[in-house]
Write a protein that holds these residues in place. Structure first.
Motif: not given
Length: 154
Positions: A127-132
């Motif tokens: 999702g664009g980052s490691p948290n998304s």
């Protein structure tokens, strides 16, 4: 990492892509972590294997989370001699996203979706980052990328 999440959200909105971006307070870097975060099964996830050809072009093999991509199969189906896995620096430079958050669309590349992925109706991807994460139908994923559907898993 917020700038990468916003960049992808803007790309989704600007290009009228039917997808849902999901943001978390926990890591989604691995398939196991992502499955836990979203409450789904590991087989509902895809990963993007970024490869570089001899002309420095980016090729992205999209495979199910439990599968591995074969550089030799990708090379064979594209009639390319030598392929190698991109470094973390090359992934960021060529996709605009950090490893662990690379989406399956939104940047210039040759996209190949493994035929096994298309057996799923909906998948989760970076999702664009490691948290998304992004939730998207496989048909939309193919459409957005004008992707080839070929067997590229090991």
């Amino acid at each position: 990492m917020k700038q990468y999440e916003e960049k992808l959200r803007d790309f989704i909105e600007h290009n009228c892509i039917e997808a849902q971006q999901l943001l978390f307070n926990v890591s989604c870097h691995s398939v196991r972590e992502a499955a836990s975060a979203v409450g789904a099964l590991p087989e509902d996830f895809v990963k993007n294997i970024c490869m570089i050809d001899e002309r420095n072009n980016l090729i992205v093999a999209i495979v199910k989370g439990e599968d591995r991509a074969s550089t030799s199969r990708v090379g064979k189906v594209l009639n390319i001699g030598t392929l190698r896995i991109a470094t973390e620096t090359e992934v960021l430079e060529k996709t605009g996203y950090p490893c662990g958050g690379v989406p399956s669309f939104g940047y210039d590349a040759v996209f190949i979706i493994d035929s096994k992925v298309m057996e799923k109706e909906v998948v989760f991807t970076g999702g664009g980052s490691p948290n998304s994460l992004v939730k998207i139908s496989t048909k939309e994923l193919q459409r957005v990328n004008n992707a080839l559907i070929l067997r590229v898993r090991k």
